[in-house]
Design an enzyme around this catalytic site. Structure first.
Site, short mmCIF file in Angstrom:
data_model
loop_
_atom_site.label_atom_id
_atom_site.label_comp_id
_atom_site.label_asym_id
_atom_site.label_seq_id
_atom_site.Cartn_x
_atom_site.Cartn_y
_atom_site.Cartn_z
N HIS A 114 0.85 -1.19 0.00
CA HIS A 114 0.00 0.00 0.00
C HIS A 114 0.88 1.24 0.00
O HIS A 114 0.71 2.18 0.78
CB HIS A 114 -0.90 -0.02 1.25
CG HIS A 114 -2.09 0.90 1.16
ND1 HIS A 114 -2.15 2.08 1.85
CD2 HIS A 114 -3.24 0.80 0.48
CE1 HIS A 114 -3.32 2.67 1.61
NE2 HIS A 114 -3.99 1.91 0.77
N THR A 150 -2.06 2.56 -5.19
CA THR A 150 -2.40 2.96 -3.82
C THR A 150 -3.17 4.28 -3.80
O THR A 150 -2.78 5.23 -4.48
CB THR A 150 -1.10 3.11 -3.01
OG1 THR A 150 -0.37 1.89 -3.09
CG2 THR A 150 -1.41 3.43 -1.55
N GLU A 151 -4.24 4.31 -3.01
CA GLU A 151 -5.09 5.50 -2.85
C GLU A 151 -5.70 5.94 -4.18
O GLU A 151 -6.07 7.09 -4.35
CB GLU A 151 -4.31 6.67 -2.23
CG GLU A 151 -3.59 6.35 -0.94
CD GLU A 151 -4.51 5.99 0.21
OE1 GLU A 151 -5.74 6.06 0.04
OE2 GLU A 151 -4.00 5.61 1.29
N LEU A 152 -5.76 5.01 -5.11
CA LEU A 152 -6.25 5.30 -6.46
C LEU A 152 -5.44 6.43 -7.11
O LEU A 152 -5.94 7.16 -7.97
CB LEU A 152 -7.74 5.66 -6.43
CG LEU A 152 -8.66 4.77 -7.30
CD1 LEU A 152 -8.50 3.30 -6.95
CD2 LEU A 152 -10.11 5.17 -7.17
N ALA A 153 -4.20 6.57 -6.68
CA ALA A 153 -3.33 7.62 -7.22
C ALA A 153 -2.99 7.29 -8.67
O ALA A 153 -2.32 6.30 -8.95
CB ALA A 153 -2.06 7.74 -6.39
#
Lengths: 406, 404
Positions: A114, A150-153
């Site tokens: 993550h 991760t984090e929809l980045a």
């Protein structure tokens, strides 16, 4: 044609850093394990969330998959979560495995830890994606075809990378500033790619469920299945589908059972299908539709905050310092070949550590948006930096530098 | 000679240098023949104290004292001062303290009343009114110092002003403090006697530095890093934001520094933020509050000790650092500089100069050596027995004046 929904749920628990002081550096290499009453106790948190969210939601998803041929769901499960579940709640992994065994639950790829490695080291990023791929193959027996960072980045580089890595679909936030007049309810193609598709989160409908559902001050409260289905139907219009992306912990942890989140979800699925509609997994959706157009996101977009950027993780100088020193160690760490050391360094890459150092809430006052186990972002920063220093100590020892050759 | 001594803390329940100074001063006074009744605002067993009688003005537990608000910063007081009726505010505790003295002082009939700092000054004035004994006000810090360049809390200032006017004699811990008393409170210079604090070498009893508390920093030191240490409360008085800027400036010229900030206080978060803003967070180490071995090891580890105060009446830590062989850099606004001549001096705001001095010592082993060796001769000359002798002289003087 049947109207479709893609539900994608994200499962994650970080290894939180214990109060790791200057006096621990060079003395104790245990950065994470603490078994007290605090919210830094990972076992305590995992068991609590397992009880409130993971077990009941896994069970509900299993019921719905058994009941409806047209129910599908996509899940991403971080390596950090799998590691913790193996230690403290292995039944959760059995539960997830049974979902995948139905063939109608899809597992989405991501970094093992993550992490935000994509933005610091492509080599490290790829190593973590590969670790995750092998881990989920071993634990769940599946090989992912879809990717989420991760984090929809997401930015154009992420899309190109996923395309070249052979993924069929990549997930991102459907952010108005990027989309303009376009709708998130279509399948798109990332700019500069040939084969991969892009699915965009319908954040309005996702957040109705994930954030607003239990808020009795919300003008639409209480949210019923009928009302929600009407919103989804009118949102889709002539489009392809609606993408509902959210944390798995929405169910039972962020929204509590006594507010009716589980029964709401069950009714919503039942009603949607009984009205003659269907669900897609994210890869199915990508296959079912031709791209409606190309999407370009030169700047990184995430699914966090009103800014939808990386500032919750890399917005202040402490976060940037922490990340800089963390990734500056990469070559020395990898070269050491010391697996325990490499592993600890990777657990420190979990984006949550940077998130706990966020000070944005101090200006907008929205403390609740930034849950942290620490008493302040400054404490989070100190513990993290001290852990980094101990990692550096171990590197120095490994390379037998004079002062560190204990 | 019967002394009624009014204090606010004693080790181990001290939050800073005041308690340490009171302990050693009273001990040396007792050895010089004084019979001391010492009053504290809290209740605790001080089993190591047998040189005087300790009285407890309230039933407050010592650990709660810290929550009343530190006595360092004028700003934090506002809310604690407000409600004198509430026994759990600073003002409330002070009121109980005065009530206690009103009962105790007439019973004891002291020859001299010796009050330390503003916290006990009202009680000192009250004791004088009730017994007629001369009042000696011992100023370890004024509100002017505590608020760092600013006027501070007007109520505290007022209490100090009143007591300084009522005092028969005033003891200042440095010429710097005397100057403030004269210029800021309008007290005639001849009323104020300078008695510098001392350091008690017995405090540094048998001790083997095993290099373990700060193991990582010892390793960095071995690798050639220079360890710059500060041991202080993180309050506005201490000039730490200026120090942080100087540290960043020093790193521009020479980057093998470690800055060890030992202590805690209300400015901690701001300092952490600053270290990150300046891009030197990795070189700055925060220990939190230290005592015992971890406290002493700070001095043993350090190469350079910096006293960065904006306004420091004395600065005991500099003497302690000198004893442990640190090269000293002391702001000109710190009284201890009056007795430690073998140290580098700078104005607290002159961050370039401080940066230059730190780099200078780091790059010149001979400068470091000279500073270290020469300061040893200076600190060794000052002892608490001299302090006690001076105080006894002042007691006799005021007593004879009062009897006339």
């Amino acid at each position: 044609m049947k109207k479709g929904i893609a539900v994608y749920l994200h499962v994650h628990q970080p290894y939180r850093i214990r109060p790791y002081s200057v006096f621990d550096i060079g003395q104790s290499h245990n950065y994470f394990d603490i078994f007290d009453d605090s919210d830094m106790n990972d076992e305590k948190i995992l068991l609590k969330v397992a009880e409130k969210s993971y077990r009941p939601m896994i069970s509900l998803l299993q019921t719905l998959l058994n009941r409806h041929e047209d129910f599908k769901v996509s899940l991403s499960i971080t390596g950090d979560f799998i590691d913790q579940a193996e230690r403290w709640a292995p039944d959760l992994l059995d539960g997830f495995r049974r979902l995948f065994e139905t063939g109608r639950a899809e597992l989405v790829a991501e970094t093992y830890h993550h992490s935000l490695a994509f933005f610091f080291s492509r080599r490290e990023f790829e190593a973590q994606v590969d670790m995750h791929r092998r881990k989920v193959q071993e634990v769940f027996g599946v090989t992912p075809k879809a990717f989420r960072n991760t984090e929809l980045a997401y930015n154009d580089e992420v899309g190109k990378w996923a395309d070249e890595a052979g993924y069929e679909v990549v997930l991102a936030e459907g952010w108005d500033k990027v989309l303009g007049w376009r709708s998130p309810n279509y399948v798109y193609r990332p700019v500069g790619t040939k084969n991969i598709k892009l699915l965009l989160k319908n954040y309005k409908l996702s957040d109705d469920m994930a954030f607003r559902f239990g808020d009795s001050h919300w003008s639409e409260w209480p949210l019923t299945s009928d009302k929600y289905i009407e919103w989804v139907r009118s949102s889709i219009g002539d489009g392809h589908l609606v993408n509902l992306f959210m944390d798995f912990e929405t169910f039972g942890e962020h929204q509590w059972e006594d507010k009716g989140i589980f029964s709401f979800f069950e009714h919503f699925v039942n009603d949607w299908i009984s009205h003659g509609n269907r669900f897609y997994t994210v890869s199915e959706a990508a296959h079912a539709f031709e791209p409606a157009g190309e999407i370009s996101m030169p700047d990184t977009v995430t699914w966090a905050d009103t800014e939808r950027d990386l500032t919750a993780w890399l917005g202040n100088s402490m976060q940037n310092e922490a990340a800089r020193h963390l990734y500056a160690l990469e070559n020395d760490i990898i070269r050491s070949g010391d697996l325990e050391l490499i592993n600890d360094w990777r657990y420190l890459q979990t984006s949550d550590h940077l998130y706990y150092m966020c000070t944005k809430w101090m200006s907008d006052g929205d403390i609740h948006a930034y849950f942290s186990p620490y008493s302040s972002p400054y404490d989070a920063f100190l513990y993290f930096m001290n852990a980094i220093r101990d990692v550096r100590w171990r590197v120095m020892q490994h390379h037998r530098l004079g002062g560190f050759d204990a | 000679m019967k002394i009624l001594m009014l204090g606010w803390e004693l080790p181990p329940h001290n939050s800073g240098g005041l308690g340490v100074a009171c302990y050693h001063m009273s001990k040396a006074l007792a050895m010089a023949g004084a019979s001391i009744d010492f009053v504290l605002p809290y209740r605790a067993r001080h089993s190591d104290v047998d040189h005087m009688r300790i009285h407890h003005a309230t039933g407050l537990r010592p650990e709660l004292k810290a929550h009343l608000g530190s006595y360092d910063s004028g700003y934090v007081f506002e809310r604690y001062l407000e409600d004198a009726k509430n026994p759990h505010t600073l003002r409330g505790v002070q009121r109980q303290y005065v009530k206690f003295i009103e009962k105790l002082a007439p019973e004891l009939r002291p020859d001299v009343i010796h009050a330390h700092d503003w916290l006990t000054m009202e009680a000192g004035v009250r004791a004088k009114e009730l017994t007629g004994a001369p009042l000696i006000v011992h100023v370890h810090a004024t509100e002017f110092d505590r608020s760092g360049e600013h006027y501070g809390n007007p109520i505290v200032h007022e209490i100090e002003q009143h007591a300084l006017l009522m005092a028969d004699r005033i003891i200042a811990v440095s010429q710097l403090t005397k100057n403030i008393i004269v210029s800021q409170y309008g007290i005639p210079a001849e009323m104020v006697e300078v008695v510098h604090n001392a350091v008690n070498l017995d405090d540094f009893g048998p001790y083997n530095y095993d290099m373990r508390s700060y193991r990582y920093l010892e390793a960095l030191k071995y690798e050639g890093h220079t360890i710059v240490a500060l041991l202080t409360r993180f309050t506005i008085q201490k000039g730490l934001t200026h120090f942080m800027k100087a540290a960043a400036r020093a790193c521009e010229k020479y980057d093998r520094f470690v800055f060890l900030l030992a202590g805690d206080g209300e400015l901690r978060d701001e300092l952490i933020q600053l270290s990150a803003d300046y891009g030197i967070a990795d070189k700055v180490y925060f220990t939190g509050f230290v005592r015992g071995k971890q406290w002493r090891d700070v001095y043993s580890l350090a190469d350079i000790f910096v006293l960065s105060s904006v306004s420091e009446p004395f600065g005991l830590t500099a003497l302690e650092a000198a004893h442990h062989g640190n090269a000293l850099i002391i702001s000109r606004q710190s009284g201890v500089g009056e007795v430690l001549h073998s140290s580098l001096k700078y104005d607290f705001w002159d961050t370039d100069k401080l940066a230059d001095q730190m780099v200078g010592i780091a790059l010149s082993p001979s400068l470091a050596h000279e500073l270290r060796e020469n300061v040893k001769h200076e600190y060794a000359r000052i002892s608490w027995h001299d302090v006690a002798a001076k105080c006894m002289g002042i007691y006799r003087q005021t007593r004879s004046m009062a009897l006339v």
